[in-house]
Each structure stands twice: as C-alpha cells, then as structure tokens.
Design an enzyme around this catalytic site. Structure first.
Site, PDB file in Angstrom:
ATOM      1  N   HIS A 305       0.845  -1.183   0.000  1.00  0.00           N
ATOM      2  CA  HIS A 305       0.000   0.000   0.000  1.00  0.00           C
ATOM      3  C   HIS A 305       0.879   1.231   0.000  1.00  0.00           C
ATOM      4  O   HIS A 305       1.947   1.220   0.616  1.00  0.00           O
ATOM      5  CB  HIS A 305      -0.919   0.014   1.231  1.00  0.00           C
ATOM      6  CG  HIS A 305      -2.054   0.961   1.073  1.00  0.00           C
ATOM      7  ND1 HIS A 305      -1.956   2.290   1.409  1.00  0.00           N
ATOM      8  CD2 HIS A 305      -3.292   0.774   0.574  1.00  0.00           C
ATOM      9  CE1 HIS A 305      -3.106   2.878   1.123  1.00  0.00           C
ATOM     10  NE2 HIS A 305      -3.931   1.995   0.612  1.00  0.00           N
ATOM     11  N   ASP A 363      -7.879  -5.622   0.094  1.00  0.00           N
ATOM     12  CA  ASP A 363      -8.380  -6.378  -1.060  1.00  0.00           C
ATOM     13  C   ASP A 363      -8.008  -7.850  -1.019  1.00  0.00           C
ATOM     14  O   ASP A 363      -8.594  -8.662  -1.724  1.00  0.00           O
ATOM     15  CB  ASP A 363      -7.854  -5.757  -2.364  1.00  0.00           C
ATOM     16  CG  ASP A 363      -8.533  -4.440  -2.634  1.00  0.00           C
ATOM     17  OD1 ASP A 363      -9.698  -4.305  -2.237  1.00  0.00           O
ATOM     18  OD2 ASP A 363      -7.900  -3.557  -3.219  1.00  0.00           O
TER      19      ASP A 363
HETATM   20  N1  CMC Z   1       4.332  -7.412  -5.076  1.00  0.00           N
HETATM   21  C1  CMC Z   1       5.675  -7.370  -5.250  1.00  0.00           C
HETATM   22  N2  CMC Z   1       6.433  -6.255  -5.059  1.00  0.00           N
HETATM   23  C2  CMC Z   1       5.797  -5.136  -4.707  1.00  0.00           C
HETATM   24  C3  CMC Z   1       4.400  -5.103  -4.505  1.00  0.00           C
HETATM   25  C4  CMC Z   1       3.668  -6.295  -4.702  1.00  0.00           C
HETATM   26  N3  CMC Z   1       2.331  -6.316  -4.519  1.00  0.00           N
HETATM   27  N4  CMC Z   1       4.040  -3.851  -4.159  1.00  0.00           N
HETATM   28  C5  CMC Z   1       5.163  -3.125  -4.133  1.00  0.00           C
HETATM   29  N5  CMC Z   1       6.234  -3.892  -4.449  1.00  0.00           N
HETATM   30  C6  CMC Z   1       7.639  -3.467  -4.474  1.00  0.00           C
HETATM   31  C7  CMC Z   1       7.943  -2.631  -5.701  1.00  0.00           C
HETATM   32  O1  CMC Z   1       8.401  -3.419  -6.768  1.00  0.00           O
HETATM   33  C8  CMC Z   1       9.001  -1.689  -5.181  1.00  0.00           C
HETATM   34  O2  CMC Z   1      10.234  -2.360  -5.166  1.00  0.00           O
HETATM   35  P1  CMC Z   1      11.615  -1.534  -5.393  1.00  0.00           P
HETATM   36  O3  CMC Z   1      11.698  -0.558  -4.251  1.00  0.00           O
HETATM   37  O4  CMC Z   1      12.676  -2.607  -5.333  1.00  0.00           O
HETATM   38  O5  CMC Z   1      11.516  -0.873  -6.729  1.00  0.00           O
HETATM   39  C9  CMC Z   1       8.591  -1.421  -3.723  1.00  0.00           C
HETATM   40  O6  CMC Z   1       7.846  -2.593  -3.350  1.00  0.00           O
HETATM   41  C10 CMC Z   1       7.736  -0.190  -3.527  1.00  0.00           C
HETATM   42  O7  CMC Z   1       6.613  -0.266  -4.426  1.00  0.00           O
HETATM   43  P2  CMC Z   1       5.992   0.983  -5.193  1.00  0.00           P
HETATM   44  O8  CMC Z   1       5.310   0.508  -6.429  1.00  0.00           O
HETATM   45  O9  CMC Z   1       7.007   2.060  -5.332  1.00  0.00           O
HETATM   46  O10 CMC Z   1       4.924   1.465  -4.128  1.00  0.00           O
HETATM   47  P3  CMC Z   1       3.632   2.327  -4.422  1.00  0.00           P
HETATM   48  O11 CMC Z   1       3.334   3.045  -3.161  1.00  0.00           O
HETATM   49  O12 CMC Z   1       3.830   3.166  -5.639  1.00  0.00           O
HETATM   50  O13 CMC Z   1       2.512   1.225  -4.774  1.00  0.00           O
HETATM   51  C11 CMC Z   1       0.673  -0.259  -4.629  1.00  0.00           C
HETATM   52  C12 CMC Z   1       1.519   0.833  -3.905  1.00  0.00           C
HETATM   53  C13 CMC Z   1      -0.538  -0.586  -3.780  1.00  0.00           C
HETATM   54  C14 CMC Z   1       0.203   0.296  -5.997  1.00  0.00           C
HETATM   55  C15 CMC Z   1       1.567  -1.514  -4.837  1.00  0.00           C
HETATM   56  O14 CMC Z   1       1.970  -2.028  -3.578  1.00  0.00           O
HETATM   57  C16 CMC Z   1       0.851  -2.611  -5.646  1.00  0.00           C
HETATM   58  O15 CMC Z   1       0.892  -2.569  -6.868  1.00  0.00           O
HETATM   59  N6  CMC Z   1       0.199  -3.607  -4.951  1.00  0.00           N
HETATM   60  C17 CMC Z   1      -0.582  -4.626  -5.633  1.00  0.00           C
HETATM   61  C18 CMC Z   1      -1.944  -4.040  -6.020  1.00  0.00           C
HETATM   62  C19 CMC Z   1      -2.872  -3.885  -4.832  1.00  0.00           C
HETATM   63  O16 CMC Z   1      -3.044  -4.816  -4.037  1.00  0.00           O
HETATM   64  N7  CMC Z   1      -3.525  -2.707  -4.748  1.00  0.00           N
HETATM   65  C20 CMC Z   1      -4.557  -2.451  -3.735  1.00  0.00           C
HETATM   66  C21 CMC Z   1      -4.182  -1.353  -2.778  1.00  0.00           C
HETATM   67  S1  CMC Z   1      -5.315  -1.330  -1.374  1.00  0.00           S
HETATM   68  C22 CMC Z   1      -6.853  -0.908  -2.044  1.00  0.00           C
HETATM   69  C23 CMC Z   1      -6.943   0.520  -2.418  1.00  0.00           C
HETATM   70  O17 CMC Z   1      -6.995   1.343  -1.493  1.00  0.00           O
HETATM   71  O18 CMC Z   1      -7.008   0.810  -3.604  1.00  0.00           O
END
Ligand code: CMC
Length: 428
Positions: A305, A363
């Site tokens: 998240h 989720d």
């Molecule tokens: N699986 C594997 N690696 C991950 C994941 C994941 N689900 N989420 C983040 N990472 C890694 C990412 O690759 C990155 O690694 P590095 O620092 O080595 O480049 C690090 O963790 C930070 O991730 P980020 O993408 O920079 O973080 P963000 O804040 O931009 O993204 C997120 C947050 C929710 C979009 C992401 O965690 C994700 O894509 N999760 C899966 C989708 C999901 O479950 N979304 C629902 C969120 S809760 C419901 C809502 O409120 O919408």
C-alpha cells in the site's frame, strides 16, 4: 508562533510557511514558490504533496491507523453500520436518533432509478464488465437528474449526494443482472442498505429469497471499511474533475473509472484471479519468485500500500469477517482459501516482503468473502465503487465549500524539444 522553512536557491532565500495539521507531519506551504522564486516542485505520484485541506479521513501509515472524522475504523466496524458511517462522513458528526432516521428515510426513498435508465442498460453488450456499465450509467445520470446539477446550489449538491449513495447499489446490481441475462430486481425498502443490495443481486422472480443476516452484516462491513480513504487516486480524480465545475454525476463517473485499475480498486478482482491461477499451495514459491523479479511485471495482488507501511487496519477487520462468513458457509477449506492463507504466511516471513513492508491489504480478504457469497470476480470492484461513493461525494462537497479551492492544474518538468521551426512536407 507560525513556523516557517527557508529555501535557498542561489543567492535567493525564500520563506515558506509551515502548517501544523491536527494529526500527521507538518506541511510546507509552497503556493507562492513559483511567484517568488520562478521554480516548480517535482513530485510524480504526489508522494510528498498535499493537494488540499481536509477534515474527513486520517491515515497514519506507520501506526496502521485509519480514522473517519476522528473515529477509529475498528470501533466503527464493531459498533456502527454503513449508513451511520455515511452520515458521519458527509456531515462530520455521528447522527442522533432523529437525524439517523431522517437520513435513512431519505436514502431508502431514492433507491429506484428513473425507469428510462433501464433501457439505457440494454445498449451495452451482455459481456460488458460491470465497471464499464457503471462508468457509463453513472455518467448518464447527469442526463436524467437535471435538478441536481447546479454545483453552486447547496440543496442541489445535497440531493445529488443522496441520489448517488442511494442509487449506486441499484445500478451495480442491474449491471450484474444484465450480464447474466436475469431480470432486474427493484429495490426493497424494507431491507437495510446491504441486505437490499444482496437481494437485488441474488433474488430471482421464480423463488423467494431471504437475506442471510450474517452475509448482510459482512457486506455492510465491507462497505464501511471501503467508505473513504483520504486522498487516494480515485478520490483525487473526483476532486480534480470537480475542480473544473463539472457536475457531481460526471465527477463520480470519473472516480469509478480511476478505481477500476488493478493498482487501486481493481486489485480485489485481480487478487482472487491470481489465487485461482496459483491454484495449489505447492505453486506459491514460483509466484513469490516472480513477484521479486525486477524483470517480471508480476506483483502479488492484495499486497502493499502506498500509505500503510505497518499493516492495513482494514485488512485485520476484513480477515475476521472472512473467517465468520466462511465458517457460516462451511467452506473454510476450499483450495483458493488454502492458497490465500499459505501465501499470507510465506509473504509475512519472506525478507523481500518484510523489508519492503508489503503486508496484505484490504483487497486480499474482501475478494475471498465476496467469492464465498457467490459474487463473480467482475462484481468485486463495483462493490468497492458502491462503498466508496460516499467518500467521493463527501470529499467533493468539502472541496466545493472550500473558499481556497481552485481548478487543479499541475505543472510539469518539460523534457521535450526546444522551440523549432516548422518544416514543409517535401523537406522532411
Ligand atoms: N508485489 C511485489 N512487489 C511489490 C508489490 C507487490 N504487490 N508492491 C510493491 N512492491 C515493491 C515494488 O516493486 C518496489 O520495489 P523496489 O523498491 O525494489 O523498486 C517497492 O515494493 C515499492 O513499491 P511501489 O510501487 O514504489 O509502491 P507504491 O506506493 O507506488 O505502490 C501499490 C503501492 C498498492 C500500488 C503496490 O503495492 C501494488 O501494486 N500492490 C498490488 C496491487 C494492490 O493490491 N492494490 C490495492 C491497494 S489497497 C486498495 C486501495 O486502497 O485501492
């Protein structure tokens, strides 16, 4: 004493005021930065930027805390119910008995749709995703409810809010019924909000349908937990669309479109599909390996998240609901659930996930409950959209009432060509 920060750019020193919020870190006010220093700030994804002042929802990502108008989500999930939470988000306080009765009366008297909207549904292909239908139908509400389009009239804003909270479940249920070729069910006002939605989705004219109170309670809880979440992507989309003066139905349609993405609300559908694709516990290591691989776009859906870096407090409550619902339905041991439990266990111990603070989010569990209730995965995100409508509308109303509100217009870091002269076709 007002706090401020000094920014030095070359010879110039600029004073930037610092605002102290009720909760959370201080906020540096850079509104005069461009005028005084001729520079912009750069923050893709708004990771360090507050775009508005708000009094509705507060998240402490390090503590894993979520407050609606100051009330912890755990207390609301335990002791309140969805329509009371709607009142709280919209008006700022919990209702007294008379206010609650009046609000529920107004919501239940607006659950039906203009009959002509039924024909509008028929223009969609049967295999349309219900989110596609919802974006279209909610946008089309602007063409049916002309008496609640004037955003400068507080009464019309109020009517639009009530209409959307009341009608979204009807629209989502109709989108579902349309996709499976069953007749639409009209809302039943003797049922509560969640029970009415289950009835509209699952009742058929050939049989009587009794709403199971445990499932209705679980649905109500899913709705409460998703009701608002501060300045997330879809809420910011609603605010941005609304900042131009667009009508409320168009703004909520924009929010639904943004919610659809798998990184946001679409994650509940994507998560369950992923669990099914994994299929059996022995295949989990393969998927964990893929999630860690920088060259593989695969992510573990339902994990991570932007704001929560400890745990998602909604996930904790949702997990309890999942146990309750699956226990009631006697399906604690279905294969999808076994994969989910094992995946959760492994990910919580794995260095990659622990060091990046990637915990199961809301989720991860909501999809399991909705699946057990009998919803197809395509209905998971529409249910999120129904629940979040009150948050979108509350934030939209707050924005319209804010005297400092301006049209949203981000700046950019331009990396394109410098000025150049047009070249005639024959010389290219
Ligand atoms: N699986 C594997 N690696 C991950 C994941 C994941 N689900 N989420 C983040 N990472 C890694 C990412 O690759 C990155 O690694 P590095 O620092 O080595 O480049 C690090 O963790 C930070 O991730 P980020 O993408 O920079 O973080 P963000 O804040 O931009 O993204 C997120 C947050 C929710 C979009 C992401 O965690 C994700 O894509 N999760 C899966 C989708 C999901 O479950 N979304 C629902 C969120 S809760 C419901 C809502 O409120 O919408």
């Amino acid at each position: 004493m007002t706090k401020s920060a000094k920014l030095t750019i070359g010879e110039k020193v600029i004073d930037l005021p610092i605002h102290s919020p009720t909760l959370g870190p201080d906020v540096l006010d850079i509104r005069k930065l461009y005028a005084e220093a001729d520079v912009f700030t750069y923050d893709p994804g708004f990771t360090s930027t507050a775009a508005c002042e708000s009094t509705i929802t507060y998240i402490d990502g390090d503590k894993g805390e979520l407050l609606y108008r100051g009330y912890p989500i755990e207390q609301l999930a335990e002791r309140s119910h969805y329509l009371e939470v709607c009142y709280l988000l919209l008006y700022g306080e919990l209702p007294n008995a008379a206010q609650a009765a009046d609000f529920e009366y107004r919501i239940t008297r607006h659950t039906m749709l203009h009959e002509q909207i039924h024909y509008f549904f028929r223009g969609f292909r049967r295999d349309s995703h219900p989110m596609a239908t919802m974006v279209g139908v909610v946008g089309a509400m602007s063409a049916f409810y002309h008496d609640s389009l004037d955003i400068n009239d507080p009464w019309q804003r109020e009517v639009a809010a009530i209409r959307m909270i009341a009608k979204l479940p009807t629209i989502a249920a109709m989108a579902y019924k349309y996709s499976i070729g069953q007749p639409f069910n009209y809302p039943q006002n003797h049922l509560d909000y969640a029970g009415n939605f289950l009835h509209m989705c699952f009742a058929v004219p050939a049989e009587s349908y009794t709403v199971n109170p445990v499932l209705a309670k679980a649905m109500d809880r899913i709705m409460m937990l998703h009701a608002d979440h501060e300045q997330n992507a879809s809420t910011s989309t609603v605010r941005l669309a609304g900042s131009s003066g667009a009508n409320p139905f168009a703004c909520i349609a924009a929010g639904i479109a943004c919610l659809w993405g798998p990184a946001h609300g679409g994650a509940n559908q994507a998560c369950l599909e992923m669990l099914r694709e994994i299929g059996t516990v022995d295949r989990i290591p393969e998927y964990i390996k893929r999630a860690k691989d920088k060259d593989d776009p695969f992510r573990l859906m339902g994990f991570g998240h932007r704001v929560y870096k400890n745990f998602d407090p909604r996930a904790k409550v949702m997990k309890e609901s999942a146990d309750e619902v699956l226990g009631l339905l006697g399906i604690e041991n279905n294969p999808t659930l076994q994969v989910a439990k094992e995946l959760e266990r492994i990910a919580l111990e794995d260095d990659y996930f622990v060091s990046k603070k990637l915990y199961p989010n809301v989720d991860f569990y909501s999809g399991i409950i909705l699946d057990a209730m009998g919803f197809p995965t395509s209905m998971f995100t529409p249910i999120f959209a129904i629940s979040r409508t009150v948050g979108w509308i509350s934030q939209w109303k707050e924005m319209i009432g804010d005297p400092t509100q301006k049209i949203g217009r981000p700046r950019q870091l331009y990396k394109g060509e410098k000025t150049r002269d047009y070249v005639d076709l024959r010389h290219r």
